[in-house]
Motif scaffolding. Structure first.
Motif, mmCIF file in Angstrom:
data_model
loop_
_atom_site.group_PDB
_atom_site.id
_atom_site.type_symbol
_atom_site.label_atom_id
_atom_site.label_comp_id
_atom_site.label_asym_id
_atom_site.label_seq_id
_atom_site.Cartn_x
_atom_site.Cartn_y
_atom_site.Cartn_z
ATOM 1 N N GLY A 85 32.467 25.902 10.583
ATOM 2 C CA GLY A 85 32.449 24.491 10.051
ATOM 3 C C GLY A 85 30.799 23.833 9.658
ATOM 4 O O GLY A 85 30.175 23.537 9.997
ATOM 5 N N GLU A 86 31.712 23.302 8.331
ATOM 6 C CA GLU A 86 30.865 21.939 7.754
ATOM 7 C C GLU A 86 30.574 20.588 8.282
ATOM 8 O O GLU A 86 29.178 21.127 8.709
ATOM 9 C CB GLU A 86 31.258 21.524 6.178
ATOM 10 N N GLU A 87 31.519 20.447 9.243
ATOM 11 C CA GLU A 87 31.599 19.460 10.228
ATOM 12 C C GLU A 87 30.078 19.525 11.216
ATOM 13 O O GLU A 87 30.180 18.936 11.910
ATOM 14 C CB GLU A 87 32.638 18.800 10.979
ATOM 15 N N GLN A 88 29.946 21.170 11.412
ATOM 16 C CA GLN A 88 29.352 21.429 12.675
ATOM 17 C C GLN A 88 27.775 21.196 11.997
ATOM 18 O O GLN A 88 26.867 21.752 13.299
ATOM 19 C CB GLN A 88 29.381 22.732 13.277
ATOM 20 N N VAL A 89 27.533 20.516 10.937
ATOM 21 C CA VAL A 89 26.019 20.879 10.756
ATOM 22 C C VAL A 89 25.944 19.423 10.168
ATOM 23 O O VAL A 89 26.511 19.063 9.096
ATOM 24 C CB VAL A 89 26.161 21.134 9.129
ATOM 25 N N PRO A 186 24.026 22.510 34.431
ATOM 26 C CA PRO A 186 24.546 22.198 35.231
ATOM 27 C C PRO A 186 25.668 20.949 34.034
ATOM 28 O O PRO A 186 25.884 21.216 33.616
ATOM 29 C CB PRO A 186 22.798 20.424 35.344
ATOM 30 N N LYS A 187 26.716 21.471 35.148
ATOM 31 C CA LYS A 187 27.784 20.163 34.411
ATOM 32 C C LYS A 187 28.024 18.844 34.163
ATOM 33 O O LYS A 187 26.948 17.797 34.247
ATOM 34 C CB LYS A 187 28.551 19.357 35.609
ATOM 35 N N GLY A 188 28.029 19.301 32.486
ATOM 36 C CA GLY A 188 27.805 18.148 31.561
ATOM 37 C C GLY A 188 26.968 17.827 31.353
ATOM 38 O O GLY A 188 25.989 16.978 30.268
ATOM 39 N N CYS A 189 25.660 19.024 31.207
ATOM 40 C CA CYS A 189 24.191 19.409 30.239
ATOM 41 C C CYS A 189 24.399 19.699 28.979
ATOM 42 O O CYS A 189 25.787 20.347 29.028
ATOM 43 C CB CYS A 189 23.396 19.946 31.362
ATOM 44 N N VAL A 190 23.493 20.031 28.057
ATOM 45 C CA VAL A 190 23.538 20.127 27.132
ATOM 46 C C VAL A 190 22.381 21.165 26.813
ATOM 47 O O VAL A 190 20.984 20.753 27.268
ATOM 48 C CB VAL A 190 22.964 19.187 25.811
ATOM 49 N N LYS A 211 30.354 27.237 17.841
ATOM 50 C CA LYS A 211 31.744 27.737 17.961
ATOM 51 C C LYS A 211 32.806 27.448 18.906
ATOM 52 O O LYS A 211 33.988 26.545 18.509
ATOM 53 C CB LYS A 211 32.327 28.550 16.928
ATOM 54 N N ASP A 212 32.391 27.991 19.889
ATOM 55 C CA ASP A 212 33.129 28.138 21.219
ATOM 56 C C ASP A 212 32.724 26.907 22.272
ATOM 57 O O ASP A 212 32.962 27.282 23.626
ATOM 58 C CB ASP A 212 33.554 29.480 22.006
ATOM 59 N N HIS A 213 31.033 26.677 22.580
ATOM 60 C CA HIS A 213 30.678 25.832 23.075
ATOM 61 C C HIS A 213 30.176 24.381 22.743
ATOM 62 O O HIS A 213 29.682 24.200 21.314
ATOM 63 C CB HIS A 213 28.640 26.330 23.311
ATOM 64 N N ASP A 214 30.674 23.233 23.518
ATOM 65 C CA ASP A 214 30.460 21.880 23.244
ATOM 66 C C ASP A 214 29.523 21.263 24.080
ATOM 67 O O ASP A 214 29.015 20.281 23.622
ATOM 68 C CB ASP A 214 32.034 20.870 22.916
ATOM 69 N N LEU A 235 18.081 20.569 10.135
ATOM 70 C CA LEU A 235 19.801 20.374 10.527
ATOM 71 C C LEU A 235 20.054 20.625 12.031
ATOM 72 O O LEU A 235 19.148 21.349 12.902
ATOM 73 C CB LEU A 235 20.068 22.149 10.002
ATOM 74 N N ALA A 236 20.946 19.954 12.496
ATOM 75 C CA ALA A 236 21.848 20.329 13.597
ATOM 76 C C ALA A 236 22.623 21.243 13.632
ATOM 77 O O ALA A 236 23.463 20.112 13.067
ATOM 78 C CB ALA A 236 21.182 19.221 14.785
ATOM 79 N N ILE A 237 22.639 21.637 14.674
ATOM 80 C CA ILE A 237 24.626 22.174 14.733
ATOM 81 C C ILE A 237 24.534 22.204 15.876
ATOM 82 O O ILE A 237 24.201 22.931 16.824
ATOM 83 C CB ILE A 237 24.368 23.879 14.163
ATOM 84 N N GLY A 238 25.995 21.330 15.640
ATOM 85 C CA GLY A 238 26.489 21.833 17.288
ATOM 86 C C GLY A 238 28.208 21.443 16.571
ATOM 87 O O GLY A 238 28.784 20.582 15.804
ATOM 88 N N GLN A 239 28.718 21.011 17.708
ATOM 89 C CA GLN A 239 30.538 20.900 17.523
ATOM 90 C C GLN A 239 30.641 19.476 16.591
ATOM 91 O O GLN A 239 29.455 18.026 17.343
ATOM 92 C CB GLN A 239 31.159 20.839 18.782
ATOM 93 N N PRO A 240 31.587 18.250 16.646
ATOM 94 C CA PRO A 240 31.287 17.045 16.027
ATOM 95 C C PRO A 240 31.181 16.111 16.767
ATOM 96 O O PRO A 240 30.315 15.432 16.743
ATOM 97 C CB PRO A 240 32.986 17.016 15.035
ATOM 98 N N ALA A 241 32.046 16.119 17.826
ATOM 99 C CA ALA A 241 31.091 15.091 19.108
ATOM 100 C C ALA A 241 30.039 15.215 19.663
ATOM 101 O O ALA A 241 29.817 13.411 19.675
ATOM 102 C CB ALA A 241 32.711 15.528 20.102
ATOM 103 N N LEU A 242 29.336 16.561 19.503
ATOM 104 C CA LEU A 242 27.652 16.673 19.740
ATOM 105 C C LEU A 242 26.985 16.340 18.815
ATOM 106 O O LEU A 242 26.255 15.160 19.300
ATOM 107 C CB LEU A 242 27.365 17.495 20.188
#
Length: 364
Positions: A85-89, A186-190, A211-214, A235-242
């Motif tokens: 999705g465009e919102e992921q870029v 670890p939980k909460g790690c990116v 698309k499947d990993h936040d 470019l940075a690619i990830g889910q919008p919240a990230l």
């Protein structure tokens, strides 16, 4: 607009003429303003493509306006080509900016950074400025990221950094190992996967995984295979919240319209990646084979750089080559006998071999 998938791009690359029929004259780099051979910053010897240069020149006329339209167009085209999705870029003034913001966003005094060594130093430098603890883990025997050791290094890590192919070694970390890192961090790690050099390799990108990993951020750049290091476009690619967590440190951090238009023209040229990848591979593999034939060990590079064990303090060799107009580098403290060499043009690598033979091989 027709969607162009990564698979179709790879298919086009595979259909290119064999290396023996590559037109080296067409691919000749712009005439340099110096007689030095610059193999020290992992830059492209070819610069922006002709289409990109023409687009960048047109972009000068748009400098009086904010370049948001071009920024959105670039994000949309990249997203279409990658099937996301465009919102992921998100567009940044170079992927280095996005990487620094990621370290600031995902680490703290209680949530550290885990990375490999030797690798790209910017994450460590950024974490130290953020007073975040840093755990550096040696590459494994294949010079890939040692994922089990990285996962065990800091149970409270806020960010795992993985450069693939790795800078400075040019080596690949298997896709299964990257998936292991993503599933067991670890939980909460990116997990931040820096794919600045992925277009030089045959390995698949992990961009589609966002698309499947936040908890996954992927970085791409136009500095390397597209030859736009001076244009500062990444470019940075990830889910919008990230991506929003990065935007806090540099929202709307976009380069000039000319850079964006150059990036668009580069993405639109579906033959460019295959051609440059082939040129790089031939120049790199020819030089690595030449070095190995003379008893020097090199890393198994899938990138536009590789490392050589020069069998003596590498800093001395770097200085000796520089004195004869061939600039290479750098040297990592924990690999003191190894030096990194950027892959230049066919002519530049011939000059490197000539000077290396005279100043290193014959002085052993």
């Amino acid at each position: 607009m027709v969607s162009v998938s990564r698979r179709s791009l790879l298919a086009l690359g595979a259909a290119l003429p064999v290396l023996g029929h590559l037109d080296w004259a067409v691919a000749a780099p712009p005439k340099a303003s110096t007689d030095k051979v610059l193999l020290n910053y992992n830059e492209s010897p070819y610069g922006p493509s002709l289409a990109a240069r023409e687009a960048m020149q047109r972009g000068v006329a748009t400098a009086g306006r904010y370049p948001y339209t071009h920024m959105y167009a670039l994000a949309e085209l990249f997203a279409q080509q990658q099937g996301i999705g465009e919102e992921q870029v998100a567009v940044f003034s170079g992927s280095m900016a996005a990487l620094r913001y990621a370290v600031l966003a995902f680490t703290s005094q209680t949530r550290g950074l885990v990375m490999a060594t030797p690798s790209y130093e910017v994450p460590r430098q950024s974490a130290e400025s953020n007073k975040a603890p840093v755990k550096e883990v040696n590459l494994n025997a294949e010079h890939a990221h040692d994922i089990p050791a990285m996962l065990a290094a800091d149970p409270q890590a806020g960010m795992l950094y993985l450069c693939n192919p790795n800078n400075p070694t040019g080596t690949l970390t298997p896709t299964d190992a990257i998936r292991q890192a993503l599933e067991n961090q670890p939980k909460g790690c990116v997990l931040v996967v820096d794919e600045a050099y992925i277009d030089f390799a045959d390995a698949p990108s992990v961009v589609s995984w966002v698309k499947d990993h936040d908890d996954l951020l992927v970085l791409r750049t136009f500095s390397k295979i597209y030859g736009m290091a001076g244009a500062r476009l990444g470019l940075a690619i990830g889910q919008p919240a990230l991506l929003e967590r990065l935007a806090v440190f540099g929202g709307d951090n976009v380069p000039a319209g000319s850079s964006l238009l150059g990036g668009l023209a580069s993405l639109e040229d579906v033959k460019l990646l295959g051609q440059r990848k082939a040129l790089n591979a031939q120049a790199r593999d020819e030089t690595v084979a030449w070095l190995k034939g003379r008893g020097f060990t090199c890393t198994a590079s899938h990138s536009n750089c590789f490392m050589i064990d020069v069998q003596r303090p590498a800093k001395e060799v770097v200085q000796r080559l520089a004195a004869h107009g061939v600039l290479v580098g750098r040297v990592w403290d924990n690999w003191p006998q190894w030096m990194r060499v950027t892959v230049g043009s066919k002519q530049e690598m011939a000059r490197f071999r000539q000077v290396f033979a005279a100043q290193v091989e014959h002085s052993a």
